[in-house]
Design a protein around this motif. Structure first.
Motif, PDB file in Angstrom:
ATOM      1  N   GLU A   1       0.368   8.742  -3.586  1.00 13.01           N
ATOM      2  CA  GLU A   1      -0.879   9.357  -3.140  1.00 13.01           C
ATOM      3  C   GLU A   1      -1.947   9.298  -4.235  1.00 13.01           C
ATOM      4  OE1 GLU A   1       0.355  13.241  -2.018  1.00 13.01           O
ATOM      5  OE2 GLU A   1       1.331  12.596  -0.155  1.00 13.01           O
ATOM      6  N   ALA A   2      -1.536   9.537  -5.487  1.00  8.26           N
ATOM      7  CA  ALA A   2      -2.488   9.478  -6.601  1.00  8.26           C
ATOM      8  C   ALA A   2      -3.034   8.061  -6.781  1.00  8.26           C
ATOM      9  CB  ALA A   2      -1.816   9.954  -7.888  1.00  8.26           C
ATOM     10  N   SER A   3      -2.172   7.073  -6.596  1.00  7.36           N
ATOM     11  CA  SER A   3      -2.601   5.678  -6.732  1.00  7.36           C
ATOM     12  C   SER A   3      -3.582   5.306  -5.634  1.00  7.36           C
ATOM     13  CB  SER A   3      -1.379   4.748  -6.680  1.00  7.36           C
ATOM     14  OG  SER A   3      -0.491   5.029  -7.731  1.00  7.36           O
ATOM     15  N   LEU A   4      -3.296   5.714  -4.414  1.00  7.85           N
ATOM     16  CA  LEU A   4      -4.197   5.421  -3.299  1.00  7.85           C
ATOM     17  C   LEU A   4      -5.537   6.128  -3.484  1.00  7.85           C
ATOM     18  CD1 LEU A   4      -1.708   5.597  -0.296  1.00  7.85           C
ATOM     19  CD2 LEU A   4      -2.977   3.583  -1.070  1.00  7.85           C
ATOM     20  N   LEU A   5      -5.501   7.370  -3.981  1.00  2.86           N
ATOM     21  CA  LEU A   5      -6.739   8.110  -4.236  1.00  2.86           C
ATOM     22  C   LEU A   5      -7.571   7.402  -5.298  1.00  2.86           C
ATOM     23  CD1 LEU A   5      -8.440  10.638  -3.701  1.00  2.86           C
ATOM     24  CD2 LEU A   5      -7.113  11.823  -5.464  1.00  2.86           C
ATOM     25  N   ALA A   6      -6.909   6.905  -6.343  1.00  3.51           N
ATOM     26  CA  ALA A   6      -7.623   6.190  -7.400  1.00  3.51           C
ATOM     27  C   ALA A   6      -8.238   4.898  -6.862  1.00  3.51           C
ATOM     28  CB  ALA A   6      -6.669   5.886  -8.556  1.00  3.51           C
ATOM     29  N   CYS A   7      -7.502   4.214  -5.994  1.00  3.38           N
ATOM     30  CA  CYS A   7      -8.058   2.994  -5.377  1.00  3.38           C
ATOM     31  C   CYS A   7      -9.251   3.333  -4.492  1.00  3.38           C
ATOM     32  CB  CYS A   7      -6.980   2.288  -4.555  1.00  3.38           C
ATOM     33  SG  CYS A   7      -5.708   1.456  -5.541  1.00  3.38           S
ATOM     34  N   GLY A   8      -9.170   4.456  -3.792  1.00  3.53           N
ATOM     35  CA  GLY A   8     -10.286   4.880  -2.954  1.00  3.53           C
ATOM     36  C   GLY A   8     -11.526   5.181  -3.778  1.00  3.53           C
ATOM     37  N   ARG A   9     -11.330   5.819  -4.930  1.00  5.21           N
ATOM     38  CA  ARG A   9     -12.471   6.081  -5.811  1.00  5.21           C
ATOM     39  C   ARG A   9     -13.077   4.779  -6.321  1.00  5.21           C
ATOM     40  NH1 ARG A   9      -9.222  10.831  -8.907  1.00  5.21           N
ATOM     41  NH2 ARG A   9      -9.910  12.606  -7.631  1.00  5.21           N
ATOM     42  N   LEU A  10     -12.217   3.824  -6.651  1.00  2.00           N
ATOM     43  CA  LEU A  10     -12.710   2.527  -7.120  1.00  2.00           C
ATOM     44  C   LEU A  10     -13.486   1.821  -6.026  1.00  2.00           C
ATOM     45  CD1 LEU A  10     -12.885   0.304  -9.216  1.00  2.00           C
ATOM     46  CD2 LEU A  10     -10.594  -0.454  -8.546  1.00  2.00           C
ATOM     47  N   ASP A  11     -12.980   1.889  -4.809  1.00  2.00           N
ATOM     48  CA  ASP A  11     -13.690   1.286  -3.687  1.00  2.00           C
ATOM     49  C   ASP A  11     -15.043   1.962  -3.486  1.00  2.00           C
ATOM     50  OD1 ASP A  11     -13.155  -0.916  -2.058  1.00  2.00           O
ATOM     51  OD2 ASP A  11     -12.805   0.349  -0.303  1.00  2.00           O
ATOM     52  N   GLY A  12     -15.075   3.277  -3.694  1.00  2.00           N
ATOM     53  CA  GLY A  12     -16.317   4.023  -3.519  1.00  2.00           C
ATOM     54  C   GLY A  12     -17.354   3.673  -4.565  1.00  2.00           C
ATOM     55  N   ILE A  13     -16.937   3.571  -5.828  1.00  2.00           N
ATOM     56  CA  ILE A  13     -17.899   3.227  -6.878  1.00  2.00           C
ATOM     57  C   ILE A  13     -18.390   1.807  -6.696  1.00  2.00           C
ATOM     58  CG2 ILE A  13     -16.205   2.413  -8.585  1.00  2.00           C
ATOM     59  CD1 ILE A  13     -19.358   4.456  -9.344  1.00  2.00           C
ATOM     60  N   ALA A  14     -17.523   0.911  -6.203  1.00  2.00           N
ATOM     61  CA  ALA A  14     -17.953  -0.463  -5.951  1.00  2.00           C
ATOM     62  C   ALA A  14     -19.057  -0.494  -4.901  1.00  2.00           C
ATOM     63  CB  ALA A  14     -16.768  -1.314  -5.499  1.00  2.00           C
ATOM     64  N   ALA A  15     -18.942   0.391  -3.904  1.00  2.00           N
ATOM     65  CA  ALA A  15     -19.967   0.454  -2.859  1.00  2.00           C
ATOM     66  C   ALA A  15     -21.287   1.002  -3.395  1.00  2.00           C
ATOM     67  CB  ALA A  15     -19.474   1.319  -1.703  1.00  2.00           C
TER      68      ALA A  15
ATOM     69  N   TYR B   1      -6.926  -4.961 -11.381  1.00  2.00           N
ATOM     70  CA  TYR B   1      -6.074  -5.951 -12.033  1.00  2.00           C
ATOM     71  C   TYR B   1      -5.211  -5.243 -13.074  1.00  2.00           C
ATOM     72  CZ  TYR B   1      -9.515  -8.986  -9.891  1.00  2.00           C
ATOM     73  OH  TYR B   1     -10.342  -9.611  -8.978  1.00  2.00           O
ATOM     74  N   LEU B   2      -3.916  -5.518 -13.045  1.00  2.00           N
ATOM     75  CA  LEU B   2      -2.973  -4.782 -13.877  1.00  2.00           C
ATOM     76  C   LEU B   2      -2.625  -5.477 -15.186  1.00  2.00           C
ATOM     77  CD1 LEU B   2      -0.524  -3.507 -11.111  1.00  2.00           C
ATOM     78  CD2 LEU B   2      -2.319  -2.240 -12.281  1.00  2.00           C
TER      79      LEU B   2
ATOM     80  N   VAL C   1      -1.271   1.377 -11.440  1.00  2.00           N
ATOM     81  CA  VAL C   1      -2.374   1.283 -10.482  1.00  2.00           C
ATOM     82  C   VAL C   1      -3.330   2.455 -10.659  1.00  2.00           C
ATOM     83  CG1 VAL C   1      -2.964   1.416  -8.029  1.00  2.00           C
ATOM     84  CG2 VAL C   1      -1.093  -0.070  -8.778  1.00  2.00           C
ATOM     85  N   ALA C   2      -2.790   3.676 -10.752  1.00  2.00           N
ATOM     86  CA  ALA C   2      -3.639   4.855 -10.890  1.00  2.00           C
ATOM     87  C   ALA C   2      -4.451   4.794 -12.188  1.00  2.00           C
ATOM     88  CB  ALA C   2      -2.788   6.120 -10.853  1.00  2.00           C
ATOM     89  N   GLN C   3      -3.790   4.425 -13.283  1.00  2.00           N
ATOM     90  CA  GLN C   3      -4.471   4.360 -14.575  1.00  2.00           C
ATOM     91  C   GLN C   3      -5.521   3.255 -14.585  1.00  2.00           C
ATOM     92  OE1 GLN C   3      -1.952   4.497 -18.135  1.00  2.00           O
ATOM     93  NE2 GLN C   3      -3.158   2.842 -19.028  1.00  2.00           N
ATOM     94  N   THR C   4      -5.163   2.092 -14.064  1.00  2.00           N
ATOM     95  CA  THR C   4      -6.081   0.954 -14.078  1.00  2.00           C
ATOM     96  C   THR C   4      -7.288   1.199 -13.184  1.00  2.00           C
ATOM     97  OG1 THR C   4      -4.243  -0.551 -14.511  1.00  2.00           O
ATOM     98  CG2 THR C   4      -6.261  -1.525 -13.659  1.00  2.00           C
ATOM     99  N   ALA C   5      -7.060   1.738 -11.997  1.00  2.00           N
ATOM    100  CA  ALA C   5      -8.176   2.041 -11.100  1.00  2.00           C
ATOM    101  C   ALA C   5      -9.090   3.082 -11.717  1.00  2.00           C
ATOM    102  CB  ALA C   5      -7.654   2.511  -9.744  1.00  2.00           C
ATOM    103  N   GLY C   6      -8.485   4.104 -12.353  1.00  2.00           N
ATOM    104  CA  GLY C   6      -9.298   5.125 -13.008  1.00  2.00           C
ATOM    105  C   GLY C   6     -10.146   4.557 -14.126  1.00  2.00           C
TER     106      GLY C   6
END
Length: 387
Positions: free
Chosen positions: A44-58, A246-247, A282-287
């Motif tokens: 869940e934390a990883s998906l949340l971090a990916c969602g934040r990354l998707d949001g900032i990209a937008a 990217y990891l 994933v969580a660390q990299t997305a953050g």
């Protein structure tokens, strides 16, 4: 969970030595993965971090601008894991065809990685499925020039390879025999296309990466293609609308643990320990990517405000500033091409940006000089220094 060996060994002969080649069991793991408790929270934390990354990209005013440099940063990092010594600046200079002192073989490999990733993303955007055919196409781009160009680009290997050691007999790991590579990759492709096993995309990417590295289907470039595969899976599955996760930096920083956990999967079936590591990555990299994007947005905003204070020179300087945001290493000639402004106008604007400390000349030459947007490059270079 300890499942025992996740495959079987077959006696093979290569380079005059007898080896025990490992043939992985098809995915998904049996018994099924334990995705409860802390592991579910990690997911869940990883998906949340990916969602934040998707949001900032937008939110980015020009996502392609950020993507251009971020993809190249990833190319540098992934290639460094394989032993290249190129920096991000080396690659950007190479793309300008200005490479004083750059190790040419290394920077060609990094440039190939960019071409391979961009080819894969373009094919996926066009509706082509993530498949063995696409993986071979990506590999062909990766080994198109320089070292590895004689290692059957775009083709699964037809001879035995091995990992670690000085020869097959003392190798740390021996992948499947060449006659079984096609079948193993076909099974992996089936897993990639499965939509009835209930596995989240991040879990699927984690499993597929290990399986690909275990099969090691090419004579060269397996590590880089295996890391590319993660990005392609996440992009195809719409976990991210922009391919910004990217990891390679995480794997670079935790190399020993990365290889230890790959080995544990093969010898004891401990997929869960690998998955925990992957999800943390994933969580660390997305953050970190979100933080980088915020820092760059702040840098662009603050520097643009300083440029606007130049008075009559502000308009042309802002055009040049925008060109350097898009390509943070540029010659005056390149900026002229990108802006359409006259050479003397660009030269004066660059001089103004130098005076403000926004750009500096990086070659030390009096002719064919190249200017870098230094603070932008400094942020992107964090962690991307050669090993």
């Amino acid at each position: 969970m300890q499942r025992g060996e996740t495959g079987q060994f077959e006696v093979a002969s290569t380079a005059g030595e007898v080896v025990h080649a490992f043939i992985p069991t098809p995915l998904p793991p049996v018994p099924p993965l334990d995705l409860t408790g802390q592991r579910q929270k990690r997911l869940e934390a990883s998906l949340l971090a990916c969602g934040r990354l998707d949001g900032i990209a937008a939110m980015l005013p020009d996502p392609d601008l950020f993507l251009y440099t971020y993809v190249r940063r990833e190319a540098v990092l992934s290639s460094q894991i394989e032993g290249t010594q190129s920096s991000l600046s080396d690659l950007l200079l190479f793309e300008l065809e200005d490479v004083p002192g750059v190790p040419l073989d290394d920077v060609v490999e990094v440039s190939n990685y960019v071409a391979a990733l961009e080819h894969g993303l373009t094919r996926l955007r066009g509706g082509f499925p993530l498949s063995n055919r696409l993986i071979r196409e990506v590999h062909e781009k990766l080994l198109a020039r320089g070292r590895g160009a004689d290692k059957q680009p775009g083709e699964f290997r037809r001879s035995q390879n091995w990992i670690g050691g000085t020869r097959p007999g003392n190798a740390l790991f021996v992948p499947p025999p060449p006659n079984l590579v096609e079948a193993c990759m076909a099974q992996l492709e089936v897993f990639l296309h499965a939509d009835d096993d209930g596995l989240p995309t991040l879990v699927r990417a984690a499993l597929a990466h290990v399986q690909f590295e275990t099969i090691h289907p090419f004579l060269d470039g397996n590590g880089r293609v295996g890391r590319l595969l993660i990005a392609l899976i996440l992009f195809e599955s719409n976990v991210l609308r922009q391919p910004l996760l990217y990891l390679s930096l995480f794997f670079k920083q935790h190399r020993e643990e990365y290889y230890r956990l790959l080995g544990l999967v093969r010898t004891s079936g401990d997929w869960e320990s690998w998955l925990d590591f992957f999800l943390d990555g994933v969580a660390q990299t997305a953050g970190q990517a979100v933080e980088t994007a915020h820092r760059l947005l702040a840098l662009f905003r603050d520097d643009a405000a300083r440029v606007q204070d130049l008075g009559r020179a502000a308009a042309s300087a802002l055009r040049v500033f925008d060109a350097l945001r898009a390509r943070p290493l540029s010659s005056i000639g390149t900026i002229v091409e990108r802006t359409g402004a006259a050479y003397p106008t660009v030269a004066r604007a660059v001089e103004s940006l130098e005076t403000l400390g926004i750009v500096r000349e990086v070659t030390g030459r009096k002719r064919e000089r190249v200017f870098g947007y230094t603070h932008y490059l400094d942020i992107l270079n964090e962690g991307a220094e050669p090993l």
